[in-house]
Design a protein around this motif. Structure first.
Motif, PDB file in Angstrom:
ATOM      1  N   GLY A 111       0.806  -1.214   0.000  1.00  0.00           N
ATOM      2  CA  GLY A 111       0.000   0.000   0.000  1.00  0.00           C
ATOM      3  C   GLY A 111       0.839   1.263   0.000  1.00  0.00           C
ATOM      4  O   GLY A 111       0.546   2.221  -0.730  1.00  0.00           O
ATOM      5  N   VAL A 112       1.909   1.278   0.808  1.00  0.00           N
ATOM      6  CA  VAL A 112       2.771   2.460   0.881  1.00  0.00           C
ATOM      7  C   VAL A 112       3.473   2.698  -0.455  1.00  0.00           C
ATOM      8  O   VAL A 112       3.560   3.833  -0.936  1.00  0.00           O
ATOM      9  CB  VAL A 112       3.794   2.298   2.026  1.00  0.00           C
ATOM     10  N   VAL A 113       3.981   1.632  -1.069  1.00  0.00           N
ATOM     11  CA  VAL A 113       4.657   1.783  -2.366  1.00  0.00           C
ATOM     12  C   VAL A 113       3.667   2.210  -3.439  1.00  0.00           C
ATOM     13  O   VAL A 113       3.900   3.174  -4.184  1.00  0.00           O
ATOM     14  CB  VAL A 113       5.362   0.474  -2.765  1.00  0.00           C
ATOM     15  N   HIS A 114       2.540   1.514  -3.534  1.00  0.00           N
ATOM     16  CA  HIS A 114       1.556   1.840  -4.572  1.00  0.00           C
ATOM     17  C   HIS A 114       1.027   3.261  -4.423  1.00  0.00           C
ATOM     18  O   HIS A 114       0.763   3.946  -5.419  1.00  0.00           O
ATOM     19  CB  HIS A 114       0.390   0.849  -4.510  1.00  0.00           C
ATOM     20  N   ALA A 115       0.881   3.724  -3.180  1.00  0.00           N
ATOM     21  CA  ALA A 115       0.332   5.064  -2.950  1.00  0.00           C
ATOM     22  C   ALA A 115       1.248   6.154  -3.479  1.00  0.00           C
ATOM     23  O   ALA A 115       0.791   7.254  -3.802  1.00  0.00           O
ATOM     24  CB  ALA A 115       0.084   5.278  -1.459  1.00  0.00           C
ATOM     25  N   GLN A 116       2.532   5.861  -3.583  1.00  0.00           N
ATOM     26  CA  GLN A 116       3.484   6.898  -3.960  1.00  0.00           C
ATOM     27  C   GLN A 116       3.992   6.751  -5.396  1.00  0.00           C
ATOM     28  O   GLN A 116       4.897   7.476  -5.810  1.00  0.00           O
ATOM     29  CB  GLN A 116       4.640   6.893  -2.954  1.00  0.00           C
ATOM     30  N   LEU A 117       3.387   5.838  -6.138  1.00  0.00           N
ATOM     31  CA  LEU A 117       3.716   5.711  -7.557  1.00  0.00           C
ATOM     32  C   LEU A 117       2.939   6.741  -8.372  1.00  0.00           C
ATOM     33  O   LEU A 117       1.818   7.114  -8.010  1.00  0.00           O
ATOM     34  CB  LEU A 117       3.363   4.307  -8.056  1.00  0.00           C
ATOM     35  N   PRO A 118       3.498   7.204  -9.461  1.00  0.00           N
ATOM     36  CA  PRO A 118       2.768   8.132 -10.336  1.00  0.00           C
ATOM     37  C   PRO A 118       1.520   7.471 -10.920  1.00  0.00           C
ATOM     38  O   PRO A 118       1.430   6.238 -11.019  1.00  0.00           O
ATOM     39  CB  PRO A 118       3.784   8.450 -11.440  1.00  0.00           C
ATOM     40  N   GLY A 119       0.562   8.289 -11.308  1.00  0.00           N
ATOM     41  CA  GLY A 119      -0.683   7.782 -11.866  1.00  0.00           C
ATOM     42  C   GLY A 119      -0.485   6.925 -13.095  1.00  0.00           C
ATOM     43  O   GLY A 119      -1.345   6.097 -13.429  1.00  0.00           O
ATOM     44  N   PHE A 120       0.642   7.109 -13.781  1.00  0.00           N
ATOM     45  CA  PHE A 120       0.956   6.329 -14.982  1.00  0.00           C
ATOM     46  C   PHE A 120       0.858   4.826 -14.733  1.00  0.00           C
ATOM     47  O   PHE A 120       0.520   4.051 -15.628  1.00  0.00           O
ATOM     48  CB  PHE A 120       2.368   6.700 -15.454  1.00  0.00           C
ATOM     49  N   PHE A 121       1.133   4.400 -13.488  1.00  0.00           N
ATOM     50  CA  PHE A 121       1.145   2.965 -13.184  1.00  0.00           C
ATOM     51  C   PHE A 121      -0.213   2.449 -12.697  1.00  0.00           C
ATOM     52  O   PHE A 121      -0.359   1.261 -12.434  1.00  0.00           O
ATOM     53  CB  PHE A 121       2.230   2.669 -12.142  1.00  0.00           C
ATOM     54  N   HIS A 122      -1.186   3.330 -12.528  1.00  0.00           N
ATOM     55  CA  HIS A 122      -2.563   2.941 -12.212  1.00  0.00           C
ATOM     56  C   HIS A 122      -2.645   2.053 -10.964  1.00  0.00           C
ATOM     57  O   HIS A 122      -3.311   1.013 -10.962  1.00  0.00           O
ATOM     58  CB  HIS A 122      -3.198   2.211 -13.409  1.00  0.00           C
TER      59      HIS A 122
END
Length: 636
Positions: free
Chosen positions: A150-161
């Protein structure tokens, strides 16, 4: 340890849009190549114990991950943990594999900014796949696995959806808070959920999540996952607030109401309540006692309190308990006045950092027991047999164990506080600690209850203490030999001293030895070296102002040069050295906003480095950074 990514470039190459990820932590500030430097004994220690085999306690794995992250050595961490996963894989359960993959995934995510731009998108997608594999192996039911994803996914750019995945994973963590290793892990879940909903324009909900996280804004450069909390008024707490029953219906444990644990025992005849220690302040004693009465309203009246030792935080609340029952009887060691004299002579600045602005030395000065103990004594209160055992433990000379043999419970105060006495006071006795361990082992209590929650958690059994004693004896021999050889304290600390039998002994001793090692070295060095040392430390009496003069007037260091140097040190994970440089600059740059900014970052990173293993450093670094961290609870 923040993951923080953003799109740094967009290139069209062979018709393919390539997107770069860049970590906006301190590791990317200077743009200069990291240089090798002094050893990192903490990192090397956790590498050593993680090389023996799969850790029985997952905390050992994640403490190593945190060391790599805090030191900005994520790439090395990925290589090391990947090698261990490959080596140990035939022996691992699916859940253990998931934990390794999660740790690797987090470090990879933080390392993404160092990957060449043309490979970066693929690298991040591989990282996402690793985290997904971890979730599948864990069945989606392991808190740490979902938390990292969750922490990693939350901080990824929107490009990775990955926004929806992040929201679902972090929400799961909040809904399953009871599965968290500690309540402090919820801090990041709330923080990142707040950032997610803020991007959707839900400002009210975002601010609510931010409030629950305890962070002051959405620009925190560090990750704090421990249970430690700081408040200017009330001081430090080691853990989330809770009431538990060590022996159901008989022994109550009150945690997180202030700096110190409170314990209460119902007598065998059910007619009397017996307290262990009196806390730090009257207001916190009142809050704890009233919470206990609300939790167990049928408890008998409080008639007796036994004091394990007369430190500030164990006697400061005595006046409140006297007000509850004027006939209350306090028991303490006969030499309690000697310890109080040391308390009163210590620098009072530290007391406010540790115990809060509400703390008053007058509450310590006014303590006077009704009964004093100078030898082993047995008493009976309400039919409960109580053995009072004087010890000279590791912390104070007025220590007293309270042993309830019929319940197999022993209250041991702070006899094995890792600092061997308050670090800012001339106390501490390693041999006294070793002798006191013998007392515990001989009685062999089932429940070993200490004066602070981390002590009870780490030094939880006579079996652990038995091996730890052997390891501390070995450490003492090594330190004293090094002192005779003329070694400087820093070189002894950096030697990563590990007893030969530790790695092949009881794994439960790994963390207790680690939290003791640094401070045993410091205390032995302090007690066995004069004020002139072999490296000439102590010969001069240069002040901070003198060192600031050297930097600014003779070396010509400007504000910009100072901040640039600090940023480079932060990028290389050398926070102690950065702090030393900042302190050496003295008042010369105290009005500089840029210096204040990097100074706050340095001390926040030092807080991040010590969220679970060194609370006293955490307290002082919090004070230096001006950062308060609110107390978390699983239902926060």
């Amino acid at each position: 340890m923040k993951v923080f990514f953003y799109l740094s470039a967009a290139l069209v190459l062979s018709g393919i849009l390539l997107l770069g990820l860049r970590e906006t932590s301190a590791s990317s500030v200077s743009g200069k190549t990291s240089v090798s430097g002094s050893p990192r004994p903490e990192l090397e220690y956790f590498k050593a114990i993680n090389s023996v085999g799969p850790p029985q306690d997952p905390q050992i794995l994640f403490l190593l991950m945190a060391q790599y992250s805090n030191a900005n050595l994520q790439g090395e961490g990925v290589e090391f943990l990947s090698a261990r996963l490959k080596e140990f894989e035939p022996r691992l359960t699916d859940t253990q594999k998931a934990l390794y993959l999660s740790a690797i995934g987090l470090l990879r995510a933080q390392h993404a900014h160092s990957v060449p731009l043309l490979r970066r998108v693929g690298y991040v997608k591989e990282t996402i796949a690793i985290l997904e594999q971890a979730k599948q192996l864990s069945g989606g039911q392991v808190f740490v696995v979902n938390w990292i994803a969750g922490v990693v996914h939350a901080q990824l750019p929107g490009f990775f959806h990955q926004d929806k995945a992040a929201h679902d994973e972090l929400t799961w963590c909040i809904e399953h808070a009871d599965k968290a290793p500690q309540a402090g892990w919820l801090r990041e879940a709330y923080y990142n959920l707040g950032k997610l909903v803020r991007t959707r324009g839900e400002q009210t909900k975002a601010q609510d999540y931010l409030r629950r996280s305890g962070y002051r804004d959405f620009n925190s450069p560090v990750t704090l996952i421990g249970d430690f909390s700081e408040d200017v008024a009330s001081g430090h707490t080691f853990a989330a607030r809770r009431i538990a029953e060590a022996v159901p219906g008989r022994v109550y444990v009150l945690t997180g109401f202030e700096f110190t644990e409170y314990y209460f025992v119902v007598s065998a005849d059910g007619r009397e309540l017996i307290g262990i220690d009196a806390g730090t302040r009257p207001d916190s004693a009142k809050a704890a006692y009233e919470a206990l009465r609300a939790y167990a309203p049928g408890l008998p009246p409080l008639t007796t309190i036994f004091i394990t030792h007369s430190h500030w935080d164990h006697i400061g609340g005595h006046a409140y308990f006297r007000s509850v029952n004027p006939l209350l009887r306090f028991y303490a060691r006969s030499n309690y006045r000697e310890e109080i004299a040391l308390d009163l002579a210590a620098p009072d600045t530290f007391a406010k950092y540790f115990f809060g602005e509400r703390f008053s030395l007058g509450d310590v000065r006014s303590f006077k027991p009704d009964v004093t103990i100078d030898r082993q004594t047995e008493v009976k209160i309400g039919g409960t047999r109580i053995e009072l055992i004087p010890v000279q433990g590791g912390e104070t000379r007025d220590g007293m164990f309270i042993h309830l043999p019929d319940l197999s419970v022993m209250f041991v105060g702070d006899f094995i506080m890792p600092y061997l006495g308050a670090p800012f006071a001339p106390e501490g006795d390693l041999q006294g600690l070793l002798d006191a361990i013998d007392v515990v082992v001989q009685r062999n209590p089932k429940h070993l209850l200490h004066g602070h929650e981390p002590l009870t958690r780490n030094f939880s059994s006579p079996a652990i203490l038995t091996q730890l004693k052997q390891d501390l004896c070995w450490l003492r021999g090594q330190v004293l030999a090094a002192i005779r050889h003329g070694d400087a304290r820093a070189s002894i600390q950096q030697a990563n001293l590990i007893p030969p039998d530790l790695l092949h002994g009881n794994p439960d001793v790994y963390l207790p030895y680690f939290v003791m090692r640094e401070h045993v070295i410091d205390r032995l060095f302090d007690q066995n070296v004069g004020y002139w040392q072999t490296d000439l430390t102590g010969l001069d009496h240069l002040s901070r102002a003198d060192r600031a003069e050297l930097l600014a007037d003779y070396l010509g260091v400007s504000e910009n040069q100072l901040t640039t140097a600090v940023e480079r040190l932060v990028a290389d994970g050398k926070y102690e050295l950065a702090a030393s440089l900042l302190e050496s600059s003295g008042p010369r740059f105290e009005r500089s906003d840029s210096v204040a900014k990097v100074k706050r970052l340095v001390y926040l990173k030092l807080m991040e480095k010590n969220p679970n293993t060194d609370p006293f450093k955490f307290i002082l670094y919090s004070a230096k950074s001006g950062e308060q961290t609110s107390q978390m609870s699983r239902g926060n």
